[in-house]
Design a protein around this motif. Structure first.
Motif, PDB file in Angstrom:
ATOM      1  N   SER A 152      -1.036   2.969  -8.360  1.00  0.00           N
ATOM      2  CA  SER A 152      -2.445   3.857  -8.349  1.00  0.00           C
ATOM      3  C   SER A 152      -2.208   5.522  -9.126  1.00  0.00           C
ATOM      4  N   THR A 153      -0.729   5.694  -8.796  1.00  0.00           N
ATOM      5  CA  THR A 153      -0.384   7.165  -9.283  1.00  0.00           C
ATOM      6  C   THR A 153       0.555   6.867 -10.960  1.00  0.00           C
TER       7      THR A 153
ATOM      8  N   ASN B 242       1.261  -1.052  -0.194  1.00  0.00           N
ATOM      9  CA  ASN B 242       0.341  -0.129  -0.166  1.00  0.00           C
ATOM     10  C   ASN B 242       0.790   0.883  -0.028  1.00  0.00           C
ATOM     11  N   GLY B 243       0.526   2.015  -1.047  1.00  0.00           N
ATOM     12  CA  GLY B 243       1.643   3.049  -1.037  1.00  0.00           C
ATOM     13  C   GLY B 243       2.386   3.310  -1.566  1.00  0.00           C
TER      14      GLY B 243
ATOM     15  N   GLY C 242       2.798   3.376  -5.103  1.00  0.00           N
ATOM     16  CA  GLY C 242       2.816   4.549  -6.294  1.00  0.00           C
ATOM     17  C   GLY C 242       2.582   3.882  -7.527  1.00  0.00           C
TER      18      GLY C 242
HETATM   19  P1  ATP Z   1      -2.621   1.569  -2.806  1.00  0.00           P
HETATM   20  O1  ATP Z   1      -2.798  -0.375  -3.042  1.00  0.00           O
HETATM   21  O2  ATP Z   1      -2.945   1.734  -1.277  1.00  0.00           O
HETATM   22  O3  ATP Z   1      -3.618   2.088  -3.792  1.00  0.00           O
HETATM   23  P2  ATP Z   1      -0.951   2.193  -4.795  1.00  0.00           P
HETATM   24  O4  ATP Z   1       1.290   1.918  -4.985  1.00  0.00           O
HETATM   25  O5  ATP Z   1      -1.482   2.466  -5.459  1.00  0.00           O
HETATM   26  O6  ATP Z   1      -1.075   2.066  -3.222  1.00  0.00           O
HETATM   27  P3  ATP Z   1      -0.714   5.359  -4.379  1.00  0.00           P
HETATM   28  O7  ATP Z   1      -1.989   5.104  -4.435  1.00  0.00           O
HETATM   29  O8  ATP Z   1       0.017   5.626  -6.419  1.00  0.00           O
HETATM   30  O9  ATP Z   1      -0.154   3.875  -4.421  1.00  0.00           O
HETATM   31  O10 ATP Z   1       0.008   6.396  -3.493  1.00  0.00           O
HETATM   32  C1  ATP Z   1       1.500   7.116  -3.592  1.00  0.00           C
HETATM   33  C2  ATP Z   1       1.703   7.466  -2.257  1.00  0.00           C
HETATM   34  O11 ATP Z   1       0.828   8.706  -2.689  1.00  0.00           O
HETATM   35  C3  ATP Z   1       0.701   7.171  -0.935  1.00  0.00           C
HETATM   36  O12 ATP Z   1       1.893   8.478   0.264  1.00  0.00           O
HETATM   37  C4  ATP Z   1      -0.111   8.143  -0.016  1.00  0.00           C
HETATM   38  O13 ATP Z   1      -0.479   8.390   0.387  1.00  0.00           O
HETATM   39  C5  ATP Z   1       0.430   9.943  -1.652  1.00  0.00           C
HETATM   40  N1  ATP Z   1      -0.814   9.712  -2.290  1.00  0.00           N
HETATM   41  C6  ATP Z   1      -1.714   9.448  -3.578  1.00  0.00           C
HETATM   42  N2  ATP Z   1      -2.682  10.348  -3.579  1.00  0.00           N
HETATM   43  C7  ATP Z   1      -2.588  11.107  -3.229  1.00  0.00           C
HETATM   44  C8  ATP Z   1      -3.611  12.519  -2.879  1.00  0.00           C
HETATM   45  N3  ATP Z   1      -5.000  12.781  -3.923  1.00  0.00           N
HETATM   46  N4  ATP Z   1      -2.698  13.580  -2.714  1.00  0.00           N
HETATM   47  C9  ATP Z   1      -2.409  12.984  -1.619  1.00  0.00           C
HETATM   48  N5  ATP Z   1      -0.989  12.736  -1.920  1.00  0.00           N
HETATM   49  C10 ATP Z   1      -1.477  11.177  -2.675  1.00  0.00           C
END
Ligand code: ATP
Length: 234
Positions: A41-42, A36-37, A39
């Motif tokens: 989804s980003t 989780n977190g 990156g």
């Molecule tokens: P998950 O499996 O929990 O979705 P992930 O690997 O997809 O995790 P992301 O959602 O890409 O992770 O998040 C990457 C980082 O960016 C995390 O630290 C998250 O808290 C931060 N983040 C994501 N979206 C936002 C936002 N809209 N505003 C601020 N920080 C964000």
């Protein structure tokens, strides 16, 4: 098909992607795994124009799309199935599918429906049911089906197995494997590392905004570090 180089994304002061470099060759199924977190989804949001990179490059079939609006990227053949299967609850299954086909000419609609209903017979049986009354797994199938209605050449999925019972998760993954076999390039973000690695030709492991490991899915599946961190082994 897709080439990302040294991608940096910030959310305000949060440095979410710290220089991601990856390739999704045409016709491949590539997965991103990580906690989780990390990156994941980003990365998908950047590819689909939902967040703007601070720096780095995103090339789709050789063209830089890092500053393009989402609708232009969709028209170029990229579809995203977002996390949490956001279907239109008050519309029927079939109406949801129509919403996914807004980029398509009317005459191709029947053929597109036919493909989705062949991949997901459960949706066919429920085509006049309101999407909000479907089970979680059926809603996920609908989210994938809706994305297919735009005839994507690159299908990006954010954790399609999240919250599904194992049997439904398998059904969704089998449908993805068929979609890939039929020629669609797939970029799959998954928390279920075992399932994702076993079907991916190539995989990247993300940790706090960086790629820490990459290789063919089956090879990573045997990697002791991956087994400990993502497959629950000691
Ligand atoms: P998950 O499996 O929990 O979705 P992930 O690997 O997809 O995790 P992301 O959602 O890409 O992770 O998040 C990457 C980082 O960016 C995390 O630290 C998250 O808290 C931060 N983040 C994501 N979206 C936002 C936002 N809209 N505003 C601020 N920080 C964000």
């Amino acid at each position: 098909m897709l080439e990302i180089r040294d991608l940096q994304v910030f959310y305000g002061g949060i440095h979410a992607l710290r220089g991601i470099t990856l390739r999704v060759p045409r016709g491949s199924l590539v997965t991103l795994i990580g906690a989780n977190g990390a990156g994941k989804s980003t990365t998908l949001r950047a590819v689909t124009g939902l967040v703007r990179p601070r720096s780095g490059s995103i090339r789709l079939e050789g063209q830089e799309i890092g500053s393009w609006p989402t609708h232009a990227i969709v028209r170029r053949g990229v579809a995203l199935v977002p996390e949490g299967r956001r279907v239109f609850a008050n519309l029927t299954v079939q109406e949801n599918l129509v919403m996914g086909a807004y980029t398509q000419p009317e005459p191709s609609m029947a053929e597109l429906f036919e493909r989705v209903y062949r991949l997901f017979p459960r949706l066919s049986e429920r085509r006049h049911q309101k999407a909000g009354t479907l089970s979680g797994g059926e809603q996920q199938m609908l989210a994938v089906g809706r994305a297919l209605m735009s005839r994507p050449r690159l299908l990006c999925l954010d954790e399609p197995s999240l919250g599904l019972a194992p049997i439904l998760a398998r059904e969704v993954m089998e449908a993805l494997a068929s979609i890939h076999r039929e020629g669609t390039t797939v970029l799959l973000v998954e928390q279920n590392a075992r399932m994702a690695l076993s079907m991916a030709e190539y995989a990247y492991v993300l940790e706090t905004g960086r790629i820490v490991l990459e290789g063919p899915g089956p090879v990573l599946l045997e990697n002791p570090q991956v087994r400990r961190a993502y497959l629950g082994e000691r």
